[in-house]
Motif scaffolding. Structure first.
Motif, mmCIF file in Angstrom:
data_model
loop_
_atom_site.group_PDB
_atom_site.id
_atom_site.type_symbol
_atom_site.label_atom_id
_atom_site.label_comp_id
_atom_site.label_asym_id
_atom_site.label_seq_id
_atom_site.Cartn_x
_atom_site.Cartn_y
_atom_site.Cartn_z
ATOM 1 N N GLY A 116 0.831 -1.200 0.000
ATOM 2 C CA GLY A 116 0.000 0.000 0.000
ATOM 3 C C GLY A 116 0.865 1.248 0.000
ATOM 4 O O GLY A 116 2.092 1.182 -0.054
ATOM 5 N N ASN A 117 0.205 2.392 0.062
ATOM 6 C CA ASN A 117 0.907 3.678 0.025
ATOM 7 C C ASN A 117 1.895 3.784 1.188
ATOM 8 O O ASN A 117 1.535 3.481 2.327
ATOM 9 N N LYS A 175 -1.411 -3.997 -3.886
ATOM 10 C CA LYS A 175 -0.946 -2.683 -4.334
ATOM 11 C C LYS A 175 0.382 -2.396 -3.644
ATOM 12 O O LYS A 175 0.413 -1.894 -2.522
ATOM 13 N N TRP A 233 4.298 -0.701 -3.432
ATOM 14 C CA TRP A 233 5.060 0.494 -3.788
ATOM 15 C C TRP A 233 6.540 0.176 -3.626
ATOM 16 O O TRP A 233 6.934 -0.493 -2.662
ATOM 17 N N PRO A 292 4.199 3.595 -7.100
ATOM 18 C CA PRO A 292 3.522 2.303 -7.144
ATOM 19 C C PRO A 292 4.220 1.332 -8.092
ATOM 20 O O PRO A 292 4.757 1.724 -9.123
ATOM 21 N N GLN A 345 0.578 -3.039 -11.521
ATOM 22 C CA GLN A 345 -0.314 -4.150 -11.194
ATOM 23 C C GLN A 345 0.135 -5.397 -11.955
ATOM 24 O O GLN A 345 0.588 -5.309 -13.077
#
Length: 136
Positions: A59-60, A90, A92, A107, A110
């Motif tokens: 994630g972020n 997801k 990063w 990111p 995908q």
């Protein structure tokens, strides 16, 4: 273990279908502020912060969910960190720099399920550091 925070850009460069190189900026210029204790003066070094290592986040990165490499293989003065994850996660990629808690991040495309970072001296006599990082 490797960790830190976010600032500039990573640039993924397409290598082949489904893979890319993580091209970290070699240095990061940081402008700091601080309140000097009584009797002291704050002096900022003009030197840039040098690239140290690569990491991954689930994630972020602002959520601070860093991912520890699943394996670290060390041989002949080199080491390789490997992360594997589900293609739907997801992720990063982040580039960390010496002497600062700031880092660059972006990111991971995908569908990627594996990233690795190779460390060591590319040539005899050079300081050990990140040689290459890629995902597929």
């Amino acid at each position: 273990m490797r960790c830190a925070l976010v600032l500039a850009l990573l640039t993924p460069v397409a290598a082949s279908a489904g893979s890319f190189q993580i091209e970290c900026p070699a240095t990061l210029m940081v402008k700091s502020t601080a309140a000097a204790p009584s009797g002291w003066q704050i002096v900022e070094s003009p030197e840039p912060h040098v690239l140290d290592h690569v990491g991954l986040y689930r994630g972020n990165p602002s959520d601070l969910q860093s991912s520890v490499p699943e394996t670290t293989d060390e041989r002949q003065g080199r080491s390789k960190d490997v992360w594997t994850f589900d293609a739907t996660e997801k992720m990063w990629a982040a580039c960390f720099y010496t002497g600062t808690s700031l880092f660059t991040a972006m990111p991971v495309p995908q569908g990627v399920t594996r990233c690795e970072a190779l460390y060591g001296s590319p040539r005899k006599g050079e300081k050990s550091g990140l040689i290459a990082a890629r995902c597929e």
